[in-house]
Write an enzyme that holds these catalytic residues in place. Structure first.
Site, PDB file in Angstrom:
ATOM      1  N   HIS A 191      35.881  -5.136   1.853  1.00  0.00           N
ATOM      2  CA  HIS A 191      36.555  -4.492   0.576  1.00  0.00           C
ATOM      3  C   HIS A 191      37.892  -5.357   0.296  1.00  0.00           C
ATOM      4  O   HIS A 191      38.570  -4.852  -0.919  1.00  0.00           O
ATOM      5  CB  HIS A 191      37.054  -2.985   1.141  1.00  0.00           C
ATOM      6  CG  HIS A 191      38.131  -3.154   1.927  1.00  0.00           C
ATOM      7  ND1 HIS A 191      37.978  -2.648   3.421  1.00  0.00           N
ATOM      8  CD2 HIS A 191      39.538  -3.163   1.511  1.00  0.00           C
ATOM      9  CE1 HIS A 191      39.418  -2.614   3.812  1.00  0.00           C
ATOM     10  NE2 HIS A 191      40.252  -2.965   2.777  1.00  0.00           N
ATOM     11  N   ASP A 238      31.549  -3.254   5.833  1.00  0.00           N
ATOM     12  CA  ASP A 238      33.016  -3.554   5.432  1.00  0.00           C
ATOM     13  C   ASP A 238      33.293  -4.983   6.517  1.00  0.00           C
ATOM     14  O   ASP A 238      34.354  -4.852   7.060  1.00  0.00           O
ATOM     15  CB  ASP A 238      34.048  -2.606   5.579  1.00  0.00           C
ATOM     16  CG  ASP A 238      35.226  -2.838   4.882  1.00  0.00           C
ATOM     17  OD1 ASP A 238      36.326  -2.289   5.185  1.00  0.00           O
ATOM     18  OD2 ASP A 238      35.270  -4.039   4.261  1.00  0.00           O
ATOM     19  N   SER A 256      44.248  -4.381   6.375  1.00  0.00           N
ATOM     20  CA  SER A 256      42.777  -4.300   6.622  1.00  0.00           C
ATOM     21  C   SER A 256      42.290  -5.677   6.724  1.00  0.00           C
ATOM     22  O   SER A 256      42.701  -6.678   6.376  1.00  0.00           O
ATOM     23  CB  SER A 256      42.271  -3.729   4.986  1.00  0.00           C
ATOM     24  OG  SER A 256      42.594  -2.364   5.142  1.00  0.00           O
TER      25      SER A 256
END
EC number: 3.4.21.43
Length: 752
Positions: free
Chosen positions: A507, A561, A679
C-alpha cells in the site's frame, strides 16, 4: 553473540597390526561379524568386533592382558562367545496429551512409531519416527503443546522419564533414562526469561548406538558457523568463496586440537586423526578470522606441539606443519589414556595467556575458545577429566552471560567401550545443539571434518545480527531497518532481507508514482553510515487492491499487502546495515540451529508457538517497540474488535472478510501501536540472540502519532476508545508462494 566453540572430539577405533608372536588365544571369532586388533595378539592389544549394519557386537571389544588372557571391559563374568545381536530403538515411557502407536517394549530397525495429540493441543516435532540402523530414531521429539507456558513444553524424548510439569519462568524439569539406556544432553533444564529452556535436549540412547556422519557434520557445522558469526557480527562477503567472517581486533578465537596417541589407538588411526585435524585447520583459516591454534598429542602424558602463545599458531602453514610432524612413536611408552592431563594442558595455556594479557582486559575477556579432543575411548588414568573442564570454565568465567565463550564437543570414534556418560559430562550443554557424538570408525570421522565447514554452503547465512550492547545506536540494534520515500517525504519503512532486496508493504505504492523518483535510506541517516539507494525494480503483489471490496461496504482492504524492492546497488554490510533472517530459509535454519531436513512448518511451530508471542517493530524515531502477536483462539478474539469499527466497515457482518488468515494481530494489553509512516516495517522476534521477521506492519485501528509532528511523541488510546486499538501485520508464513516466486534466486528456501 555466537559461541566460540570448544569442540571436544573423542574418537575410538581399534584396528590393527598383526603380530607374529601372539600372547593371547586366537579363538575369538564372532558369529556373523569380524574383528580387528590394535597391536596384534600382544598384551595391551585391543580387539574390536564389528557386525553388519542393523546388528551390534556383544561384547564390543576385548583387551589382551599380560597374563595372556582376554578381558572384556566392563564385564562381570567371562563371555565364552561373541555374537551379533539385532539393534533396537528405545520405546516411549510416556507421551503427554496424546497417544502413540504401536506400543512395544522396544522397536526393530525400520520400525515406526506414530504420535497424535488430544483436542486442543498442537503437535510439534515429528508425527512419525523410524528406528535407524544405528539404534537412533530419526526426526525430532514429538510434543503435544497448547502454548500456555512461558516456555514451550520441553517434551519427553523416547526412553526418558521427566519430572516437572510447570513451564513458567524459573521452573525446572528433570530427566532420567529407563532401563539400561544412557542419557546424553541435560538431565535438568530451567525455563529462562527469554522463553527458552536452558541446556540441551536430553536423549536416551542404547549404549551401543552411534551417530552417522551425515548427522554429525551439519550439527557441528551449524554450531561452528554460528560461533564464527557471533565472534563478531561484522563480516564481508566475497563472491568467490562465499561468506568469510572478518573478526575485528576485539574478536579472537583460540582453537585447541587434542589428539589421542595411546596404545589402543593404531598408527593408522592416528594418521586419520591428524588428517581430520588438518581439515579442520584448513576450513577455519578459510574464514579469514583471527585465530590461534594449539596442537597437543597425549597418551599417559601430553606433549604440546603448538601453543596459542606462539605467534606461529596464527599461521595456517605452520599449524599444519606441526600436525604433519606429530609422531605416533612419541608416546610409544605411554599405554594409558590421560584425558585429564590433555585438558589440563589447555587450562595451563589459558592461564599463561591470561597472565600475559591481564585478567581484567578486554583483550583476554573477548577471546572465545574451542577445544577439539580426538581420543579412542574412556580415560583410564590421571583422574576425572571433568575436573580439568571445571578449571577451564572457572578461568574463563563461564556463566549464563558468557556461556558462548566456551564450547566442548565430545566425539568418540568406534563402537568400543566408549563411555557415553563421560562424553556427555564433558560436552557443552546448549539449547538447540549437540556436543557429544560417537562415530563408527575413523573413516566416518574424516567424512565429518570434510563437510562440517564447507564454506561454499555458508553463503549469506549470517542474518539477523543486531548489536545489543548498551552503547549501540538504534540502527545498530536493528540494522535491517530502512526508510522509503518519494522525493523528500518519508512514507514507509521496510527491511533488508539480502544485500540488494527490501521487503515492505504494497500500500506504500498504491498511488502509482514513478518509482524511479523514490529513494531507500539504508543505515543510520544521521551518520556517515547512512546511504541513499535508487530503486531498480519494484515488485508489487498483484493481489493487492485496497478498494477490492468497496462494493461490499468495506472501504479499505489490505489483503496481499506486500512488496519487494530491488535496490540499484548492493548494500555493503556493516553493523548499521545487515539483513534480517526470513523464516523458511536455510539462512534462518542455521540461525535457529535447527537440523537439516527442517521445514517451513517447523519454523512456524518454533517461532509462533504460543497463544501470545512477544514481538517488536521499529518506530519512526528508530527505537524498538514491543507488541504481542495473538495466535490460536486469542487471534480470533483480537480480530473480532474490527466489527466495532463502523467508519471503515459500516456494514461488516463477517470479520474474516477484512481480517483474513494472512494477518497477524496485536494491540491488546499494553502493546504499542504503529503510527502512520511505520507501515512496511518488519515485525520480528528474537531467538537465541538472532532476529527473525515473521510479519510486516500493514494497517490498524488507531494512529498514536496523529496530530503530532514529533517522531518521539506517541499517545496511547484512551481506555474508553471504541473500537480499542488493534493492529494487523502481513504473516510471512502465509505469503510463501509469492516470496519463493520472486526470491528463489536470492534466498535458499526450505520445503514447506
Amino acid at each position: 553473540m555466537g559461541p566460540l566453540m570448544v569442540l571436544f572430539c573423542l574418537l575410538f577405533v581399534y584396528t590393527g597390526l598383526a603380530d607374529s608372536a601372539p600372547s593371547c588365544p586366537q579363538n575369538v571369532n564372532i558369529s556373523g561379524g569380524t574383528f580387528t586388533l590394535s597391536h596384534g595378539w600382544a598384551p595391551g592389544s585391543l580387539l574390536t568386533y564389528s557386525c553388519p549394519q542393523g546388528l551390534y557386537p556383544s561384547p564390543a571389544s576385548r583387551l589382551c592382558k599380560s597374563s595372556g588372557q582376554w578381558q572384556t571391559p566392563g564385564a562381570t563374568r567371562s563371555l565364552s562367545k561373541a555374537v551379533c545381536k539385532p539393534v533396537r530403538c528405545p520405546a516411549p515411557v510416556s507421551f503427554e496429551n496424546g497417544i502413540y502407536t504401536p506400543r512395544l517394549g522396544s522397536y526393530p530397525v525400520g520400525g515406526n512409531v506414530s504420535f497424535e495429540c488430544e483436542d486442543g493441543f498442537i503437535l510439534r516435532g515429528s508425527p512419525v519416527r523410524q528406528c535407524r540402523p544405528n539404534g537412533m530414531w530419526d526426526g525430532e521429539t514429538a510434543v503435544c503443546d497448547n502454548g500456555a507456558g512461558h516456555c514451550p513444553n520441553p517434551g519427553i524424548s523416547l526412553g526418558a522419564v521427566r519430572t516437572g510439569f510447570r513451564f513458567g519462568h524459573g521452573d525446572k524439569v528433570r530427566y532420567r533414562c529407563s532401563s539400561n539406556l544412557v542419557l546424553t544432553g541435560s538431565s535438568e533444564r530451567e525455563c529462562q526469561g527469554n522463553g527458552v529452556w536452558s541446556g540441551t535436549e536430553p536423549i536416551c540412547r542404547q549404549p551401543y548406538s552411534y551417530d552417522f556422519p551425515e548427522d554429525v557434520a551439519p550439527a557441528l557445522g551449524t554450531s561452528f558457523s554460528h560461533m564464527l558469526g557471533a565472534t563478531n557480527p561484522t563480516q564481508k562477503t566475497k563472491e568467490s568463496l562465499g561468506r568469510k567472517i572478518q573478526i575485528q581486533r576485539s574478536g579472537h578465537l583460540n582453537l585447541y586440537l587434542l589428539l589421542d596417541c595411546s596404545q589402543s589407538v593404531s598408527e593408522n588411526d592416528f594418521l586419520i586423526f591428524k588428517e581430520s585435524a588438518s581439515l579442520m585447520v584448513d576450513r577455519i583459516f578459510s574464514f579469514e578470522i583471527n585465530v590461534s591454534v594449539a596442537i597437543i598429542t597425549f597418551a599417559s602424558k601430553p606433549k604440546v606441539l603448538m601453543s596459542v602463545l606462539n605467534d606461529n599458531s596464527r599461521d595456517m602453514t605452520e599449524v599444519i606443519s606441526s600436525l604433519e610432524n606429530a609422531n605416533y612413536k612419541d608416546h610409544e611408552n605411554g599405554t594409558g589414556t590421560n584425558t585429564y592431563a590433555a585438558l589440563n594442558s589447555v587450562y595451563l595455556m589459558m592461564n599463561n595467556q591470561m597472565r600475559i594479557l591481564g585478567m581484567e582486559t578486554m583483550a583476554w575477556q573477548e577471546i572465545r575458545h574451542a577445544i577439539i579432543l580426538l581420543t579412542d575411548g574412556k580415560s583410564n588414568m590421571g583422574g576425572s577429566p571433568k575436573t580439568a573442564v571445571d578449571r577451564i570454565r572457572e578461568i574463563l568465567n563461564i556463566n549464563q552471560k558468557r556461556n558462548d565463550y566456551l564450547d566442548i564437543y565430545a566425539i568418540g570414534v568406534g563402537k568400543l567401550d566408549v563411555d557415553w556418560r563421560e562424553l556427555n559430562e564433558l560436552g557443552s550443554k546448549k539449547d538447540g545443539e549437540r556436543h557429544a557424538f560417537i562415530l563408527q570408525d575413523t573413516k566416518a570421522l574424516h567424512q565429518v571434518f570434510e563437510h562440517m565447514l564447507d564454506v561454499s554452503k555458508l553463503t549469506d547465512t549470517i542474518c539477523g545480527v543486531g548489536n545489543m550492547s548498551a552503547n549501540a545506536s538504534d540502527q545498530e540494534r536493528t540494522p535491517w531497518h530502512v526508510t522509503i520515500k518519494p522525493k523528500s517525504q518519508e512514507t514507509c519503512r521496510g527491511a533488508l532481507i539480502s544485500d540488494q532486496w527490501v521487503l515492505t508493504a504494497a500500500h506504500c505504492f498504491r498511488d502509482g508514482n514513478d518509482h524511479s523518483l523514490w529513494r531507500v535510506n539504508v543505515g543510520d541517516p544521521k551518520s556517515q553510515w547512512g546511504k541513499e539507494f535508487l530503486i531498480e525494480k519494484a515488485v508489487i503483489s498483484p493481489g493487492f487492491d485496497v478498494f477490492a471490496k468497496k462494493n461490499q461496504g468495506i472501504l479499505e482492504f489490505y489483503g496481499d499487502d506486500i512488496a519487494l524492492l530491488k535496490l540499484a546497488q548492493k548494500v555493503k554490510m556493516s553493523t548499521h546495515a545487515r539483513p534480517i533472517c526470513l523464516p523458511c530459509t536455510m539462512e534462518a535454519n542455521l540461525a535457529l540451529r535447527r537440523p537439516q531436513g527442517s521445514t517451513c512448518r517447523d519454523h512456524e511451530n518454533e517461532l509462533l508457538n504460543k497463544q501470545s508471542v512477544p514481538a517488536h517493530f521499529v518506530a519512526l524515531n528508530g527505537s524498538k517497540l514491543n507488541i504481542n502477536l495473538k495466535m490460536g483462539v486469542e487471534w480470533t478474539s483480537c480480530a473480532e474488535v474490527v466489527s466495532q469499527e463502523k467508519t471503515m466497515f459500516p456494514n461488516l457482518t463477517d470479520v474474516r472478510e477484512v481480517v483474513t488468515d494472512q494477518f497477524l494481530c496485536s494491540g491488546t494489553q499494553e502493546d504499542e501501536s504503529p503510527c502512520k509512516g511505520e507501515s512496511g516495517g518488519a515485525v520480528f522476534l528474537e531467538r537465541r540472540f538472532r532476529f527473525f521477521q515473521v510479519g510486516l506492519v500493514s494497517w490498524g485501528l488507531y494512529n498514536p502519532c496523529l496530530g503530532s509532528a514529533d517522531k518521539n511523541s506517541r499517545k496511547r488510546a484512551p481506555r474508553s476508545k471504541v473500537p480499542p486499538p488493534r493492529d494487523f501485520h502481513i504473516n510471512l508464513f502465509r505469503m510463501q508462494p509469492w516470496l519463493r516466486q520472486h526470491l528463489g534466486d536470492v534466498l535458499n528456501f526450505l520445503p514447506l
